[in-house]
Design a protein around this motif. Structure first.
Motif, PDB file in Angstrom:
ATOM      1  N   ARG A 207      -6.751   4.833 -13.283  1.00 49.62           N
ATOM      2  CA  ARG A 207      -6.007   3.575 -13.353  1.00 49.62           C
ATOM      3  C   ARG A 207      -6.210   2.827 -14.673  1.00 49.62           C
ATOM      4  O   ARG A 207      -5.364   2.029 -15.057  1.00 49.62           O
TER       5      ARG A 207
ATOM      6  N   LEU B 189      -9.505   8.674  -8.429  1.00 49.52           N
ATOM      7  CA  LEU B 189      -8.273   7.890  -8.417  1.00 49.52           C
ATOM      8  C   LEU B 189      -8.411   6.622  -9.256  1.00 49.52           C
ATOM      9  O   LEU B 189      -7.578   6.346 -10.115  1.00 49.52           O
ATOM     10  N   TRP B 190      -9.481   5.818  -9.017  1.00 54.28           N
ATOM     11  CA  TRP B 190      -9.579   4.565  -9.758  1.00 54.28           C
ATOM     12  C   TRP B 190      -9.853   4.782 -11.244  1.00 54.28           C
ATOM     13  O   TRP B 190      -9.470   3.954 -12.071  1.00 54.28           O
TER      14      TRP B 190
ATOM     15  N   ARG C  39       0.818  -1.218   0.000  1.00 52.00           N
ATOM     16  CA  ARG C  39       0.000   0.000   0.000  1.00 52.00           C
ATOM     17  C   ARG C  39       0.846   1.259   0.000  1.00 52.00           C
ATOM     18  O   ARG C  39       0.369   2.337  -0.375  1.00 52.00           O
TER      19      ARG C  39
ATOM     20  N   VAL D 198     -12.169  -1.962  -5.474  1.00 50.69           N
ATOM     21  CA  VAL D 198     -12.058  -0.616  -4.894  1.00 50.69           C
ATOM     22  C   VAL D 198     -13.179   0.295  -5.383  1.00 50.69           C
ATOM     23  O   VAL D 198     -13.622   1.199  -4.659  1.00 50.69           O
ATOM     24  N   ARG D 199     -13.656   0.035  -6.594  1.00 52.96           N
ATOM     25  CA  ARG D 199     -14.764   0.830  -7.133  1.00 52.96           C
ATOM     26  C   ARG D 199     -16.080   0.462  -6.461  1.00 52.96           C
ATOM     27  O   ARG D 199     -16.808   1.336  -5.983  1.00 52.96           O
TER      28      ARG D 199
ATOM     29  N   LEU E 208     -13.369   2.017  -1.904  1.00 52.09           N
ATOM     30  CA  LEU E 208     -12.147   2.008  -1.093  1.00 52.09           C
ATOM     31  C   LEU E 208     -11.216   3.166  -1.422  1.00 52.09           C
ATOM     32  O   LEU E 208     -10.367   3.534  -0.590  1.00 52.09           O
ATOM     33  N   VAL E 209     -11.343   3.703  -2.627  1.00 50.95           N
ATOM     34  CA  VAL E 209     -10.564   4.881  -3.021  1.00 50.95           C
ATOM     35  C   VAL E 209     -11.508   5.812  -3.775  1.00 50.95           C
ATOM     36  O   VAL E 209     -12.542   5.375  -4.292  1.00 50.95           O
ATOM     37  N   PRO E 210     -11.168   7.087  -3.867  1.00 53.37           N
ATOM     38  CA  PRO E 210     -12.039   8.030  -4.576  1.00 53.37           C
ATOM     39  C   PRO E 210     -12.177   7.673  -6.059  1.00 53.37           C
ATOM     40  O   PRO E 210     -11.255   7.110  -6.667  1.00 53.37           O
TER      41      PRO E 210
ATOM     42  N   ASP F  99      -7.952  -3.392  -8.695  1.00 54.70           N
ATOM     43  CA  ASP F  99      -7.861  -1.982  -8.312  1.00 54.70           C
ATOM     44  C   ASP F  99      -8.768  -1.077  -9.136  1.00 54.70           C
ATOM     45  O   ASP F  99      -8.755   0.155  -8.951  1.00 54.70           O
TER      46      ASP F  99
END
Length: 275
Positions: A144, A140-141, A98, A130-131, A135-137, A126
């Motif tokens: 990726r 951000l994803w 991480r 996470v989507r 788990l992340v904004p 990821d």
């Protein structure tokens, strides 16, 4: 086999319109015989890959819980020589992982030339887990997808042959497999309440997979949607795809080995003359 392979970025994908079952006229016994024949050719191709060391192979397996990632590895990788084969399962990132970018832990396990690597889940988690679970904004994803395309393009430019398989299972078949785990003592260790919880997000995962498949499909790193309701058909599709992808490299690999053979013989003759 009418199998869908996506090799163009932006191509629309609608999983609900794709059958997870084998074609009606597919014969299971014939499929078994074909898999055995493909296994022999695959073993030979892998031997050439290992010796020529001109390319490497990366197989990415993605799919919902119970779709058969482990089963595919067992039945398809089982056709290969363990020498030169690695299997990596990517779970929840460690503290060290991480602290790096999301592709750091992935790159550590990519195959060297001559080797074949199988990813059981991968960097695609990821833009999936996470989507769906926030788990992340989103900002951000969403970035990726581009990072993944660039990463896979870099691998391809360095000789990695990339095959990505989405094991497509129906909601009904998944429920049956989850219930079977509860009934079968030898499979009870696989029981996970989180699998049932994820079923409540079926539509969210469907949208996440559809976007990932659409936005990361390229000529050098295509996605193949594998009907996975029947395990025997799933194994056949993956094995056939793998052989058909590697087959065009056969002559180049053989030519390289022939060149090496000529040089090795010359070296041996020179050694004998100088004894």
């Amino acid at each position: 086999m009418d199998i869908i392979t996506i090799d163009k970025q932006g191509e629309k994908v609608r999983l609900d319109g794709i059958s997870a079952a084998p074609p009606k006229k597919t014969d299971r016994d014939a499929a078994k015989r074909e898999l055995e024949t493909l296994g022999e050719e695959l073993f030979d191709l892998q031997d050439l890959l290992w010796g020529a060391k001109m390319n490497s192979v990366l197989i990415v397996l993605q799919g919902r819980d119970t779709a058969g990632k482990d089963g595919t590895i067992k039945n398809v990788a089982g056709l290969l020589n363990p020498r030169g084969v690695s299997v990596t399962s990517f779970g929840v990132p460690s503290e060290e992982e991480r602290e790096h970018d999301f592709l750091w832990r992935i790159h550590l396990h990519t195959p060297r030339k001559g080797e074949l690597a199988i990813f059981n889940r991968s960097h695609y988690e990821d833009v999936l887990v996470v989507r769906v679970h926030g788990l992340v904004p989103e900002s951000l994803w969403k970035e990726r997808y581009g990072h993944i395309r660039d990463f896979e393009e870099m691998l391809a430019e360095h000789g990695t042959i990339i095959l990505k398989y989405f094991l497509h299972i129906s909601q009904e078949e998944q429920e049956q497999r989850l219930r079977d785990r509860e009934k079968e003592p030898r499979k009870a260790w696989k029981i996970n309440a989180g699998d049932w919880e994820d079923r409540e997000h079926w539509d969210d995962y469907t949208r996440a997979y559809e976007e990932a498949l659409s936005r990361t499909s390229t000529k050098k790193a295509p996605w193949t949607i594998v009907p996975a309701d029947s395990k025997w058909y799933r194994n056949l599709v993956v094995a056939r795809s793998l052989v058909e992808t590697l087959r065009p490299y056969r002559q180049a690999w053989q030519d390289r080995l022939d060149e090496v053979g000529v040089r090795k013989k010359a070296e041996l003759e020179a050694w004998r003359k100088n004894r």
